[in-house]
Design a protein around this motif. Structure first.
Motif, short mmCIF file in Angstrom:
data_model
loop_
_atom_site.label_atom_id
_atom_site.label_comp_id
_atom_site.label_asym_id
_atom_site.label_seq_id
_atom_site.Cartn_x
_atom_site.Cartn_y
_atom_site.Cartn_z
N SER A 163 0.96 -1.71 -0.22
CA SER A 163 -0.32 -0.32 -0.16
C SER A 163 1.10 1.34 0.09
CB SER A 163 -0.61 0.13 1.30
OG SER A 163 -0.18 0.17 2.45
N LYS A 164 0.43 2.25 -0.45
CA LYS A 164 1.26 3.80 -0.24
C LYS A 164 0.07 4.19 0.57
CE LYS A 164 2.71 3.75 -5.84
NZ LYS A 164 1.77 2.85 -5.88
N GLY A 165 0.54 5.16 1.21
CA GLY A 165 0.21 6.35 2.00
C GLY A 165 1.35 6.47 3.45
N ASN A 166 -0.01 6.66 4.11
CA ASN A 166 1.13 6.76 5.44
C ASN A 166 1.81 6.03 6.35
OD1 ASN A 166 -0.24 9.66 5.56
ND2 ASN A 166 -2.08 9.32 6.44
N TYR A 167 0.88 5.03 5.69
CA TYR A 167 1.63 3.58 6.77
C TYR A 167 2.90 3.29 6.59
CZ TYR A 167 2.24 -1.49 8.37
OH TYR A 167 2.52 -2.26 9.25
N PRO A 168 3.77 3.03 4.75
CA PRO A 168 4.47 3.14 4.67
C PRO A 168 5.83 3.53 5.71
CG PRO A 168 3.37 2.58 2.75
CD PRO A 168 2.54 3.15 4.15
N MET A 169 5.20 4.92 5.69
CA MET A 169 6.73 6.20 6.72
C MET A 169 6.28 6.05 7.89
SD MET A 169 5.45 10.12 6.75
CE MET A 169 3.87 10.31 8.07
N LEU A 170 4.98 5.17 8.18
CA LEU A 170 5.07 5.13 10.11
C LEU A 170 5.90 3.45 9.99
CD1 LEU A 170 1.74 5.00 11.10
CD2 LEU A 170 3.61 6.86 11.91
N SER A 171 6.51 2.95 9.53
CA SER A 171 6.49 1.51 9.41
C SER A 171 8.16 1.86 9.02
CB SER A 171 6.33 0.09 7.71
OG SER A 171 7.28 -0.54 7.78
N LYS A 172 8.79 2.58 8.39
CA LYS A 172 9.92 3.21 7.91
C LYS A 172 10.90 4.13 9.31
CE LYS A 172 13.00 5.37 4.93
NZ LYS A 172 13.06 6.07 3.80
N LEU A 173 9.61 4.60 9.92
CA LEU A 173 9.95 5.84 11.11
C LEU A 173 10.27 4.21 12.42
CD1 LEU A 173 7.73 8.37 11.10
CD2 LEU A 173 9.89 8.07 11.03
N ALA A 174 9.67 3.27 12.16
CA ALA A 174 9.09 2.17 12.99
C ALA A 174 10.42 1.57 12.65
CB ALA A 174 8.16 1.08 13.16
N LYS A 175 11.08 1.22 12.09
CA LYS A 175 12.82 0.23 11.84
C LYS A 175 13.74 0.85 12.37
CE LYS A 175 9.65 -2.17 8.71
NZ LYS A 175 8.98 -2.53 7.41
N THR A 176 13.21 2.35 12.20
CA THR A 176 14.91 2.77 12.12
C THR A 176 14.89 3.90 13.40
OG1 THR A 176 13.49 4.97 10.69
CG2 THR A 176 15.07 4.04 9.68
N LEU A 177 14.07 4.54 14.27
CA LEU A 177 13.57 5.39 15.55
C LEU A 177 14.38 4.10 16.95
CD1 LEU A 177 10.83 7.87 14.66
CD2 LEU A 177 13.06 8.51 14.21
N PRO A 178 14.97 4.77 17.84
CA PRO A 178 15.15 3.67 18.42
C PRO A 178 14.44 4.70 19.54
CG PRO A 178 16.67 6.13 18.41
CD PRO A 178 16.20 6.09 17.52
N VAL A 179 13.24 5.69 19.28
CA VAL A 179 11.83 6.31 20.29
C VAL A 179 10.72 6.82 19.52
CG1 VAL A 179 14.07 6.82 22.45
CG2 VAL A 179 13.03 8.62 20.82
#
Length: 299
Positions: A166-182
């Motif tokens: 899918s496109k939209g907001n989810y891929p952005m959240l997924s990327k953040l989840a895999k890169t941010l420590p907090v």
């Protein structure tokens, strides 16, 4: 039972392709599905009478509504509104029994910003906030006016749809989840709809030849920080949710322009009252939030 013939109008659509794949896998004996491209005008010469349902998915996706020309706006109305109504009219004239159209939660306007709530109930009146939402609202109204005892019109107003690819907001959240420590631990609620829940819903309303206005959504509301944490967990990453970042989210929500827009999109509130999403005889919520993320993130 005779197989239902479904025509998907709009090629290369995420929803259209996902529906065809889901139906072929889970309802292989019940559907015969074809897809046509709407870019070339040849579809106008086709005979739709052999189809039981026409599922219209052709359209232009959400734009950067703050920076578009009048010419682009006209294009959105031509594709999202005029084309859809033309397809619905042709479907009715050719004797198709059901027309299914993907409207959107966006017809109710933008989500409430950080710290505010927005619950859509049966009393809530659509009030689009921009031309994109209005292009959806105009066709939402237009196709429903064509409905009668011989021609069922099903209009779906889903919240954010997500799933593998899918496109939209989810891929952005997924990327953040895999890169941010907090990640900020914000108490917000969003209605969302996993693609498998949507596809199950579509299969059921087509098999029953239903018409009306529908707001399908997941069984549970989504809290952004919980979703990010679940994505990280399923992906083998660790992320720490903390209230210490809440003041920064508050400040971000007050900065005019893109920063506040992104902040409110991530941490704002917008839900359908759950009673709007329950329908007699339709059991479509086949995956819960955790399983939906697992299916989306799996390699």
């Amino acid at each position: 039972m005779e197989r239902k013939k479904v025509l998907i109008t709009g090629a290369n659509s995420y929803i259209g392709q996902s529906f065809e794949k889901y139906a072929n896998k889970n309802y292989e004996d019940y559907f015969e599905i074809e897809t046509i491209d709407m870019i070339a005008p040849l579809w106008r010469k086709m005979d739709f009478s052999e189809y039981d349902s026409v599922f219209h998915v052709a359209g232009l996706a959400h734009a950067d509504v703050g920076n578009v020309s009048e010419e682009i706006k006209k294009k959105y109305y031509a594709v999202n509104t005029d084309l859809a109504i033309e397809v619905a009219k042709k479907s009715k004239e050719d004797g198709v029994r059901q027309f299914v159209f993907m409207s959107s939660m966006i017809i109710y306007g933008e989500s409430a910003g950080y710290g505010k709530k927005k619950v859509i109930t049966k009393e809530t009146t659509p009030h689009p906030a921009n031309f994109y939402g209005d292009s959806k609202w105009q066709v939402d109204k237009g196709v429903r006016q064509l409905a009668d005892s011989q021609f069922e019109v099903a209009v779906l107003r889903p919240p954010m749809i997500y799933g593998k690819g899918s496109k939209g907001n989810y891929p952005m959240l997924s990327k953040l989840a895999k890169t941010l420590p907090v990640f900020p631990d914000i108490d917000n609620q969003r209605s969302m709809l996993h693609i498998d829940n949507l596809c199950e819903f579509l299969c059921e309303i087509m098999l029953m030849n239903l018409g009306g206005i529908f707001m399908p959504q997941n069984k549970e509301y989504t809290k952004t920080s919980d979703m990010v944490q679940k994505i990280a967990e399923i992906s083998g990453k660790k992320i720490w949710k903390t209230r210490l970042l809440v003041p920064f989210v508050y400040i971000g929500s007050k900065i005019p322009g893109k920063i506040s827009g992104l902040t409110n999109k991530a941490f704002g509130n917008m839900v359908y009252d759950q009673t709007l999403s329950r329908y007699d005889g339709i059991e479509y919520q086949v995956v819960d939030l955790y399983e939906s993320i697992r299916r989306t993130e799996k390699q």
